[in-house]
Design an enzyme around this catalytic site. Sequence first.
Site, short mmCIF file in Angstrom:
data_model
loop_
_atom_site.label_atom_id
_atom_site.label_comp_id
_atom_site.label_asym_id
_atom_site.label_seq_id
_atom_site.Cartn_x
_atom_site.Cartn_y
_atom_site.Cartn_z
N LYS A 176 0.93 -1.24 0.04
CA LYS A 176 0.03 -0.03 -0.11
C LYS A 176 0.85 1.24 -0.21
O LYS A 176 1.54 1.61 1.06
CB LYS A 176 -0.97 0.01 1.23
CG LYS A 176 -2.14 0.58 1.07
CD LYS A 176 -2.31 2.02 0.64
CE LYS A 176 -2.10 2.85 2.00
NZ LYS A 176 -1.81 4.48 1.59
N GLU A 252 9.61 1.29 11.02
CA GLU A 252 10.31 2.59 10.81
C GLU A 252 9.72 3.88 10.93
O GLU A 252 9.01 4.22 10.13
CB GLU A 252 11.26 2.46 9.57
CG GLU A 252 11.95 0.93 9.35
CD GLU A 252 13.20 0.93 10.03
OE1 GLU A 252 13.58 1.96 10.78
OE2 GLU A 252 13.83 -0.08 9.51
N CYS A 286 13.35 11.22 7.39
CA CYS A 286 13.42 10.51 8.89
C CYS A 286 14.54 10.94 9.48
O CYS A 286 14.48 11.16 10.84
CB CYS A 286 12.87 9.22 8.96
SG CYS A 286 13.98 8.15 8.08
N GLU A 388 8.51 16.30 16.19
CA GLU A 388 9.02 15.90 14.57
C GLU A 388 8.17 16.92 13.56
O GLU A 388 6.98 17.24 13.82
CB GLU A 388 8.90 14.47 13.99
CG GLU A 388 9.44 14.34 12.57
CD GLU A 388 9.08 13.08 12.18
OE1 GLU A 388 7.87 12.66 12.00
OE2 GLU A 388 9.99 12.14 11.70
P1 NAD Z 1 1.83 8.37 7.49
O1 NAD Z 1 2.13 7.46 8.94
O2 NAD Z 1 0.97 9.27 7.54
O3 NAD Z 1 1.68 7.38 6.36
C1 NAD Z 1 2.54 6.26 6.01
C2 NAD Z 1 1.61 5.22 5.19
O4 NAD Z 1 0.82 4.78 6.11
C3 NAD Z 1 0.83 5.69 4.16
O5 NAD Z 1 0.80 4.85 3.13
C4 NAD Z 1 -0.71 6.04 4.59
O6 NAD Z 1 -1.46 5.83 3.66
C5 NAD Z 1 -0.54 4.54 5.37
N1 NAD Z 1 -1.47 4.82 6.58
C6 NAD Z 1 -2.10 5.91 7.20
N2 NAD Z 1 -3.13 5.31 8.37
C7 NAD Z 1 -3.14 4.05 8.21
C8 NAD Z 1 -4.08 3.33 8.73
N3 NAD Z 1 -4.76 3.66 9.88
N4 NAD Z 1 -3.62 1.83 8.74
C9 NAD Z 1 -2.97 1.62 7.75
N5 NAD Z 1 -2.04 2.39 6.93
C10 NAD Z 1 -2.03 3.77 7.37
O7 NAD Z 1 3.40 9.05 7.30
P2 NAD Z 1 3.77 9.71 6.14
O8 NAD Z 1 3.28 11.20 6.35
O9 NAD Z 1 3.42 9.37 4.64
O10 NAD Z 1 5.23 9.94 6.26
C11 NAD Z 1 6.24 10.90 7.06
C12 NAD Z 1 6.28 10.09 8.35
O11 NAD Z 1 7.02 8.99 8.13
C13 NAD Z 1 7.34 10.63 9.23
O12 NAD Z 1 6.82 10.66 10.70
C14 NAD Z 1 8.62 10.29 9.05
O13 NAD Z 1 9.58 10.40 10.20
C15 NAD Z 1 8.34 8.75 9.01
N6 NAD Z 1 9.57 8.21 8.20
C16 NAD Z 1 10.27 7.29 8.96
C17 NAD Z 1 11.12 6.75 8.28
C18 NAD Z 1 12.36 5.65 8.90
O14 NAD Z 1 12.91 5.15 8.27
N7 NAD Z 1 11.95 5.57 10.28
C19 NAD Z 1 11.28 6.67 7.00
C20 NAD Z 1 10.52 7.37 6.50
C21 NAD Z 1 9.27 8.29 6.71
O1 6OD Z 2 18.79 4.49 3.43
C1 6OD Z 2 17.77 3.67 4.00
O2 6OD Z 2 17.78 2.35 3.75
C2 6OD Z 2 16.59 4.19 4.69
N1 6OD Z 2 15.63 3.20 4.97
C3 6OD Z 2 16.37 5.49 4.73
C4 6OD Z 2 15.07 6.08 5.35
C5 6OD Z 2 15.06 7.40 5.49
C6 6OD Z 2 13.65 7.69 5.74
O3 6OD Z 2 13.03 8.65 5.38
#
Ligand code: NAD
Ligand code: 6OD
Length: 484
Positions: A176, A252, A286, A388
């Site tokens: 998804k 993550e 992130c 964040e």
């Molecule tokens: P989000 O949590 O809003 O959405 C992520 C995904 O989850 C999307 O595909 C969304 O449609 C889905 N989703 C939302 N609600 C859901 C539910 N109730 N059930 C199932 N799926 C659902 O996050 P975002 O705004 O797309 O991304 C930004 C966030 O992601 C930031 O907090 C960022 O730090 C985090 N992030 C973390 C990492 C990491 O590696 N730690 C990497 C990238 C982004």
């Molecule tokens: O470099 C990667 O493998 C990784 N998971 C990066 C994540 C970035 C988050 O926004």
Amino acid sequence: MRQIRNYVDGQFVDGISTFDDINPVDGRVVAQVHEADAALVDRAVRSARRALNGAWGSTTVLERCELLRRIADRVEERFDELVDAEVADTGKTVRQAKALDVARAVANFRSFADTAASSSQKSFMTDLADGRQALNYAVRKPLGVVAVIVPWNLPLLLLTWKLGPALASGNTVVVKPSEETPGSATLLAEIMQEAGLPAGVYNVVHGFGANSAGEFLTTHPDIDGVTFTGSTATGSGIMRAVADRVRPVSFELGGKNAAIVFDDADLELTLDGLSRSIFTNTGQVCLCTERVYVQRGIYDKVVEGLVSRAQAQRLGKPDDPDTTMGPLISAAHRRKVLGYFEAAKEAGAEVLTGGGIPSLGAELDAGFWVEPTLWAGLDQQSTPVREEIFGPVAALIPFDSEEEAIALANDTEYGLAAAVWTTDITRGHRVAQRMNVGIAWVNTWFLRDLRSPFGGMGLSGIGREGGEYSLEFYTESTNVCVQL
Ligand code: NAD
Ligand code: 6OD
């Protein structure tokens, strides 16, 4: 208008309705996305189960690794199309999409093919007191049907980071993608078909989270686990969704990452690194630094150097070679970031640079731009220093001693990444090891070896991905004990 369809059981399938895919550069609608309902998500999960129980389930690891390498080759052949899809959905620069996002998709497939092909498990020879011996060895099996839910910031990079180990380990997946960035995962479906991946192994369903494809997938009774990258709030909801059936999760999540700059740091290297860590992908990584702790003796120099680097950012069209920073992903995300700009002012921040919406000319002014922004004078306990933001913004805070810097950096509920900037390499090791994070860098940022463990502590996640660490989640082990 371009149509972005679901991909289920090897077929591109219409949804129950469509929604707009918007380019954040200028607010234009670039495609119509077909939303999957609960019935289509169910079809995708059933198709993934059939594939798992069928021929895919009896492929050898070497056959799957060979297939991953074919997929990597096909990604390289269709490199520019994937770059275009990523740029159309996110507004990121073409330069970044080429050098980071799509290049990493190729590397992810190749790296996990290498990892799976050479992976092994420990065995134990057991000597009992009565003289008997036994041999213990563990065999790895796929976890099963894996729900893969990914965000919009690095859509293809983060998707393939999960697909590599999932497919190499023999799982089948239902993906998804984020509703903001449906393009690259759908194009990847064509590539999977061309590379010869059997129907049902890779499925894509489009939609939103709550009461849409995301929720239908995570609450489906026949998934075997969820790998999720996204916000902490969504992760916690997914954990509740799978709790009754005790399904494993790999998370993550968000971060509030610190950089610590000591007064012996190589200033030019540090300022360039800090600038990259604050503004890359418009601060929507992130791992981005949002808190910069600077030893008092060089505080003014760091402020000056960072402000000049922020002001040197060029906002503009993704294909303009002079552009260094794109827009935020959406109007809603910009509202959130602007909310923190207001909160910072209310908390008494000195806005060193930025803090508003830039004026870029008629066409681009319909996009979701914000200025690169730096703050001074914020209290450690203020909202913009604790939450964040996920934008091109950081707070600079002075410190006097190493202990104080460590305490400030660790004073957060998140625990994803940190960077330490110093020429005293002993101190670099010492401080990096005391960071309560999954990933600590010294004199660099976002330098990745794909075999190393990646993930966060606290609100930043559960589990580690990367090389052999990914196999921990994507496989189950059966221990066999043979009395000899
Ligand atoms: P989000 O949590 O809003 O959405 C992520 C995904 O989850 C999307 O595909 C969304 O449609 C889905 N989703 C939302 N609600 C859901 C539910 N109730 N059930 C199932 N799926 C659902 O996050 P975002 O705004 O797309 O991304 C930004 C966030 O992601 C930031 O907090 C960022 O730090 C985090 N992030 C973390 C990492 C990491 O590696 N730690 C990497 C990238 C982004
Ligand atoms: O470099 C990667 O493998 C990784 N998971 C990066 C994540 C970035 C988050 O926004």
